[in-house]
Design an enzyme around this catalytic site. Structure first.
Site, PDB file in Angstrom:
ATOM      1  N   ARG A 186      34.596  30.657  56.838  1.00  0.00           N
ATOM      2  CA  ARG A 186      35.779  29.843  57.101  1.00  0.00           C
ATOM      3  C   ARG A 186      36.208  29.189  55.799  1.00  0.00           C
ATOM      4  NH1 ARG A 186      35.725  32.746  60.557  1.00  0.00           N
ATOM      5  NH2 ARG A 186      35.563  32.429  62.830  1.00  0.00           N
ATOM      6  N   ASP A 282      32.093  36.002  68.089  1.00  0.00           N
ATOM      7  CA  ASP A 282      30.956  35.367  68.761  1.00  0.00           C
ATOM      8  C   ASP A 282      30.550  36.176  69.986  1.00  0.00           C
ATOM      9  OD1 ASP A 282      31.388  33.316  66.890  1.00  0.00           O
ATOM     10  OD2 ASP A 282      32.680  32.215  68.280  1.00  0.00           O
ATOM     11  N   ASP A 318      37.828  30.895  74.306  1.00  0.00           N
ATOM     12  CA  ASP A 318      36.704  31.476  73.573  1.00  0.00           C
ATOM     13  C   ASP A 318      35.624  31.961  74.524  1.00  0.00           C
ATOM     14  OD1 ASP A 318      38.173  30.452  71.509  1.00  0.00           O
ATOM     15  OD2 ASP A 318      36.531  29.333  70.581  1.00  0.00           O
TER      16      ASP A 318
END
Length: 344
Positions: A186, A282, A318
């Site tokens: 990131r 993820d 997510d």
């Protein structure tokens, strides 16, 4: 970068740990604020609040697949922190190792879906998660996990988080337990102003390389590897990161490539209508780890990763619900059998 790989060291076995789990994930979790479907980040939209964090996403999706999982981290003693623990618990994650900090808030981020893609604004400075450190470890090491999972977000949060990450990867407070590491670069975290870098002189490329080289299972995107280290394809990533027992290079909608001592396996991505790409990496890690925990062959591990990622790609969150891993494996084997028949 010349340290001996931690899994090649000899460690005394601690036989006093009564609590076991399939996966312990450690890191930051924020509250994600996202407009309901079709909305934008504006005054007229209604919003949904959900947990959002690389490591807790992996824990929640592994739990959805049927695995006992724990997430360890830090949250404020605020309503946002309550939302995180409540929702993760509903997904089946054990949050008993989460420290609640009365002096620091739970971080938050906002999603703004646009025709050009989802934009995200993060508000995490001075959050409870930035205070994570090696002092938290004694509360966690009573647990005996089959795998410990981290991501490259954690070392970028603060100097104490960077120290914690290095200690877990290099010094192995869980002896003989494999460490899984998602590079998860990131750039904004490593370039932020105000708080300074995670540690004096710390650079993302060097730090993430060192952590990857000394982990046992590594996930990395082909694009982020190119940005960090100048690699050009999956094979050049493996040539650079050559120590992990398992290296999985993800190439978004194209394929995932797994490198092990037994060879190389490639698996094309599943076709899906993308609602929001955030969290798909993820989900892939959770699916692959589920296959690994079940002792499945590499093609099924990759298939489980692609399946979980496709479900999150088709969701505005997510997190999503998933069938038990055994059901997904049956589906994948049926698909593989059908494909073989079609070719014949």
């Amino acid at each position: 970068m010349n340290r001996t790989h931690p899994m090649n060291r000899t460690h005394p076995v601690n036989r006093t740990r009564p609590h076991t789990t399939d996966a312990l994930t450690i890191g930051e979790t924020m509250v994600m604020v996202t407009p309901q479907e079709g909305g934008r980040l504006d005054a007229e939209s209604s919003f949904v609040l959900r947990p959002g964090g690389a490591e807790s996403n992996v824990a929640a999706l592994l739990a959805e697949l049927g695995h006992p999982t724990h997430w360890a981290g830090a949250l404020g003693t605020d309503r946002l922190g309550d939302i995180v623990t409540t929702v993760l618990s509903r997904h089946g994650v054990d949050t008993s190792l989460v420290r609640r900090d009365p002096h620091r808030p739970t971080a938050v981020y906002f999603k703004d879906p646009t025709p050009q893609g989802t934009q995200v604004a993060y508000y995490r400075g001075g959050s409870a998660a930035t205070g994570l450190s090696t002092a938290d470890l004694p509360a966690w090491t009573s647990l005996s996990p089959r795998v410990v999972h981290l991501s490259g977000v954690l070392p970028a949060l603060s100097p104490s988080c960077a120290e914690l990450t290095r200690h877990i990867v290099f010094d192995r407070p869980w002896p003989n337990t494999p460490v899984s590491f998602d590079v998860n670069h990131r750039p904004v975290l490593w370039q932020r102003a105000g708080d300074g870098p995670p540690a004096p002189g710390e650079r993302a490329a060097d730090t993430l390389y060192d952590l990857a080289q000394h982990s046992d299972i590594v996930f990395v995107g082909r694009d982020e590897a190119a940005a960090l280290w100048g690699t050009t394809d999956a094979e050049s990533v493996r040539a650079l990161i050559d120590k992990p027992e398992h290296l999985i290079v993800k190439d978004a909608a194209v394929e995932a490539v797994s490198f092990t001592g037994a060879g190389t396996v490639r698996m094309p991505s599943r076709r899906v209508r993308v609602v929001d790409p955030v969290g798909a990496g993820d989900a892939f890690a959770a699916g692959w780890l589920s296959g690994w925990l079940h002792g499945q062959r590499e093609s099924l591990r990759l298939g489980l990763g692609h399946y979980a990622a496709s479900r999150v790609l088709a969701s505005a969150s997510d997190l999503t619900t998933l069938p038990a891993a055994g059901d997904v494996i049956t589906l994948l084997e049926d698909e593989s059998g059908s494909s073989s028949q079609d070719r014949n």
